[in-house]
Scaffold this motif. Sequence first.
Motif, PDB file in Angstrom:
ATOM      1  N   LEU A   1      28.175  45.972  61.977  1.00 45.74           N
ATOM      2  CA  LEU A   1      27.854  44.638  62.481  1.00 45.74           C
ATOM      3  C   LEU A   1      28.028  43.655  61.325  1.00 45.74           C
ATOM      4  N   MET A   2      29.290  43.238  61.130  1.00 40.94           N
ATOM      5  CA  MET A   2      29.622  42.347  60.025  1.00 40.94           C
ATOM      6  C   MET A   2      30.771  41.435  60.422  1.00 40.94           C
ATOM      7  N   GLY A   3      30.919  40.343  59.677  1.00 40.24           N
ATOM      8  CA  GLY A   3      32.072  39.483  59.817  1.00 40.24           C
ATOM      9  C   GLY A   3      33.274  40.087  59.100  1.00 40.24           C
ATOM     10  N   GLY A   4      34.356  39.308  59.011  1.00 41.67           N
ATOM     11  CA  GLY A   4      35.571  39.794  58.382  1.00 41.67           C
ATOM     12  C   GLY A   4      35.462  39.762  56.867  1.00 41.67           C
ATOM     13  N   ARG A   5      35.050  40.879  56.281  1.00 43.56           N
ATOM     14  CA  ARG A   5      34.842  40.964  54.841  1.00 43.56           C
ATOM     15  C   ARG A   5      35.207  42.367  54.370  1.00 43.56           C
ATOM     16  N   PRO A   6      35.464  42.564  53.058  1.00 44.72           N
ATOM     17  CA  PRO A   6      35.909  43.870  52.582  1.00 44.72           C
ATOM     18  C   PRO A   6      34.951  45.018  52.896  1.00 44.72           C
ATOM     19  N   GLU A   7      33.637  44.757  52.901  1.00 45.52           N
ATOM     20  CA  GLU A   7      32.693  45.841  53.204  1.00 45.52           C
ATOM     21  C   GLU A   7      32.925  46.409  54.600  1.00 45.52           C
ATOM     22  N   TRP A   8      33.347  45.564  55.533  1.00 46.28           N
ATOM     23  CA  TRP A   8      33.661  46.072  56.882  1.00 46.28           C
ATOM     24  C   TRP A   8      34.793  47.075  56.796  1.00 46.28           C
ATOM     25  N   VAL A   9      35.840  46.720  56.062  1.00 54.20           N
ATOM     26  CA  VAL A   9      37.006  47.596  55.941  1.00 54.20           C
ATOM     27  C   VAL A   9      36.617  48.907  55.270  1.00 54.20           C
ATOM     28  N   VAL A  10      35.869  48.816  54.181  1.00 53.47           N
ATOM     29  CA  VAL A  10      35.446  50.024  53.453  1.00 53.47           C
ATOM     30  C   VAL A  10      34.613  50.932  54.350  1.00 53.47           C
ATOM     31  N   ALA A  11      33.643  50.355  55.050  1.00 52.70           N
ATOM     32  CA  ALA A  11      32.757  51.160  55.893  1.00 52.70           C
ATOM     33  C   ALA A  11      33.531  51.831  57.021  1.00 52.70           C
ATOM     34  N   CYS A  12      34.422  51.094  57.648  1.00 55.25           N
ATOM     35  CA  CYS A  12      35.207  51.660  58.753  1.00 55.25           C
ATOM     36  C   CYS A  12      36.129  52.760  58.257  1.00 55.25           C
ATOM     37  N   PHE A  13      36.864  52.492  57.193  1.00 56.48           N
ATOM     38  CA  PHE A  13      37.818  53.473  56.675  1.00 56.48           C
ATOM     39  C   PHE A  13      37.099  54.725  56.172  1.00 56.48           C
ATOM     40  N   ALA A  14      35.956  54.550  55.505  1.00 55.78           N
ATOM     41  CA  ALA A  14      35.207  55.711  55.006  1.00 55.78           C
ATOM     42  C   ALA A  14      34.662  56.544  56.155  1.00 55.78           C
ATOM     43  N   THR A  15      34.170  55.870  57.184  1.00 55.08           N
ATOM     44  CA  THR A  15      33.638  56.580  58.356  1.00 55.08           C
ATOM     45  C   THR A  15      34.710  57.465  58.976  1.00 55.08           C
ATOM     46  N   MET A  16      35.880  56.907  59.228  1.00 61.89           N
ATOM     47  CA  MET A  16      36.945  57.686  59.851  1.00 61.89           C
ATOM     48  C   MET A  16      37.463  58.774  58.919  1.00 61.89           C
ATOM     49  N   SER A  17      37.408  58.523  57.598  1.00 56.71           N
ATOM     50  CA  SER A  17      37.960  59.490  56.648  1.00 56.71           C
ATOM     51  C   SER A  17      37.133  60.751  56.515  1.00 56.71           C
ATOM     52  N   ILE A  18      35.844  60.719  56.898  1.00 52.94           N
ATOM     53  CA  ILE A  18      35.034  61.941  56.845  1.00 52.94           C
ATOM     54  C   ILE A  18      34.878  62.574  58.229  1.00 52.94           C
ATOM     55  N   GLY A  19      35.589  62.040  59.216  1.00 59.06           N
ATOM     56  CA  GLY A  19      35.509  62.609  60.557  1.00 59.06           C
ATOM     57  C   GLY A  19      34.411  62.023  61.416  1.00 59.06           C
ATOM     58  N   ALA A  20      33.673  61.040  60.890  1.00 62.36           N
ATOM     59  CA  ALA A  20      32.678  60.345  61.699  1.00 62.36           C
ATOM     60  C   ALA A  20      33.391  59.314  62.585  1.00 62.36           C
ATOM     61  N   VAL A  21      32.638  58.666  63.452  1.00 60.21           N
ATOM     62  CA  VAL A  21      33.216  57.754  64.445  1.00 60.21           C
ATOM     63  C   VAL A  21      32.743  56.338  64.146  1.00 60.21           C
ATOM     64  N   CYS A  22      33.686  55.445  63.931  1.00 61.48           N
ATOM     65  CA  CYS A  22      33.378  54.045  63.625  1.00 61.48           C
ATOM     66  C   CYS A  22      33.195  53.262  64.918  1.00 61.48           C
ATOM     67  N   ILE A  23      32.091  52.505  65.001  1.00 56.53           N
ATOM     68  CA  ILE A  23      31.785  51.740  66.211  1.00 56.53           C
ATOM     69  C   ILE A  23      31.506  50.285  65.822  1.00 56.53           C
ATOM     70  N   PRO A  24      32.525  49.430  65.817  1.00 54.74           N
ATOM     71  CA  PRO A  24      32.300  48.014  65.514  1.00 54.74           C
ATOM     72  C   PRO A  24      31.547  47.333  66.654  1.00 54.74           C
ATOM     73  N   LEU A  25      30.534  46.554  66.313  1.00 47.42           N
ATOM     74  CA  LEU A  25      29.761  45.814  67.304  1.00 47.42           C
ATOM     75  C   LEU A  25      30.061  44.323  67.174  1.00 47.42           C
ATOM     76  N   SER A  26      29.997  43.635  68.293  1.00 47.39           N
ATOM     77  CA  SER A  26      30.303  42.205  68.311  1.00 47.39           C
ATOM     78  C   SER A  26      29.244  41.405  67.575  1.00 47.39           C
ATOM     79  N   THR A  27      29.708  40.543  66.671  1.00 46.06           N
ATOM     80  CA  THR A  27      28.790  39.634  65.980  1.00 46.06           C
ATOM     81  C   THR A  27      28.449  38.427  66.839  1.00 46.06           C
ATOM     82  N   TYR A  28      29.107  38.301  67.990  1.00 38.33           N
ATOM     83  CA  TYR A  28      28.868  37.160  68.877  1.00 38.33           C
ATOM     84  C   TYR A  28      27.662  37.358  69.792  1.00 38.33           C
ATOM     85  N   GLU A  29      27.291  38.611  70.031  1.00 40.72           N
ATOM     86  CA  GLU A  29      26.298  38.908  71.054  1.00 40.72           C
ATOM     87  C   GLU A  29      24.884  38.533  70.596  1.00 40.72           C
ATOM     88  N   PRO A  30      24.009  38.178  71.541  1.00 44.08           N
ATOM     89  CA  PRO A  30      22.600  37.951  71.191  1.00 44.08           C
ATOM     90  C   PRO A  30      21.931  39.268  70.825  1.00 44.08           C
TER      91      PRO A  30
END
Length: 545
Positions: free
Chosen positions: A68-97
């Motif tokens: 749950l982040m805006g467009g920043r490098p930490e988002w990319v790192v977290a997503c890429f690391a998650t997929m690289s260990i076989g975990a599942v990346c689930i981006p959530l909308s920052t727009y939602e209440p």
Amino acid sequence: MTLQQIHVDPDLTFPVFLRAITEQYGDRTALVFGDESWTYRRLYEEVTKFEAALIGLGAGKGTRVALLMGGRPEWVVACFATMSIGAVCIPLSTYEPAVKRHQLLRHADASILILQDRLLRHAYLDDLVEAFPGLAGSEPFYEPRLPYLRHVVHVGDGAVGGQVIGWDDLLARAPGLSSEYLRALEDEIHPTDDSLVIYTSGTSGPSKGVIHTHRSVRVQFDRLPDMFSLRPDDVIWGTYPLFWSAGVAWVLGSAIASGATLVMQEWFDPAEAVRLIEKRRITVIHVTPPQLTQIEEVLDENPADLSSLRIFPRAALASHTDLPPDRPFGGASLGLTEALTLAAAIPWDSPVELRTSTHGRPLPGMRFKIVDPETGEELPPNTFGEIVFKGTGLMRGYHKVFPEDYLDAEGFYHTNDGGYLDEDGYLHWTGRMSAIIRTNAANVSPGEVESALYENPDVRITSVIGVPDAAVGEAIVAVVVPRDGASLTEDGVKAYLKDRLASYKIPRQIFFVEESDLQMTATSKPVLSHVKALVDARLSGSKVG
């Protein structure tokens, strides 16, 4: 990549992709955020560090990690690391209440949440701890409303404690894992393993979690650069949020796969966008029509040097650039979250006539049919019906939904999009079946009419709907917000459309309104239900026409 390779290549996993890209483009700039630049090598190193941090939290194959982040490098790192260990990346909308965010967090079965403390008016960490105070306690977090959640990692300077840990603190306490161990984890990932869950916007019903495997992520990342005519020397910027398939694949994935530089912006601001384009010498932009209008309004007041641009939406920035009409631009495609963007397309440097008159061809590994929406029977070329498809680019499924609810007996996914295939195999998309305007026995796509209206440089915002009409079934009505200073007339707009649309597709009536008259979505699009209510009010007591 041949069709056979797409089906069976054991290397079609994300970590194999990231290693190969790093080896090829290691010293080139991958990400730019503010005044900071990251090379591909640094990105890979940061991803490797975060892999260890996630493993230290107990993550492994199949673990669901929400972002749950805006467009920043930490988002990319977290997503890429998650997929690289076989975990599942689930981006959530920052727009939602907050309530909707927490509902999605539960539905996703996330055990780790990585969030940004604050973004614009949103206070994500405060909202979460207020709703679930046990997260700040010293005891392990076992909450019936979020039964799988165990850890929260936050980016920012918010308070920490209990099950909430700061990004830097997490990295500092990550276990020291050998490269051999991480490689062993990566080697056990199979192309059919889940890698990514993208939640749909829910505009046509409840949000659905679209599950994609490593294979579908790899296939899309690999082929998008060729489709988009991208080069390693490109500098790319886009407004699509990373929790959309268009953000994670169309913008981020294509940039990384091509060895280009991605300039990141946490949220869209038109003045800042113009500054970035000029300062960073951006060559490719991905942006929605309403956002383009806002950029053009900034440029009208404060001209800037856009000479670096070479790829941007058709009919945009015409008065601010000097490029030939056959320059690369997109549009000839069918994209949807269920295909991680493109299911049908042709390259952006294809002949202009094909790019403007078709929506491309089914991509390798995809099989399309046009069927009768009532009987399901396949229809011949040039016959309108529902678009259905299956293949390697199709999602593995919807999270917590039986496949029988969205696939037919032959495994085809029914898109609820209307269109036809011509005799040469090109797709012609006409819009959502539920949104199609039926007028004089003909089908008209509101999107097609809106696209033609947006080509008019004096149109700032538009929305097109059908209203009941005894004579023709439905009459086409457009709502238009003119650009500041423009003097549009109904006859003038209709005349403009005559060279762009068949006569039966031209709106019967056009209402000019102020932007304040409309309700807008978080992506700067008019809310359709409000547009219909506005039109009904304008038509009350009178006939259309």
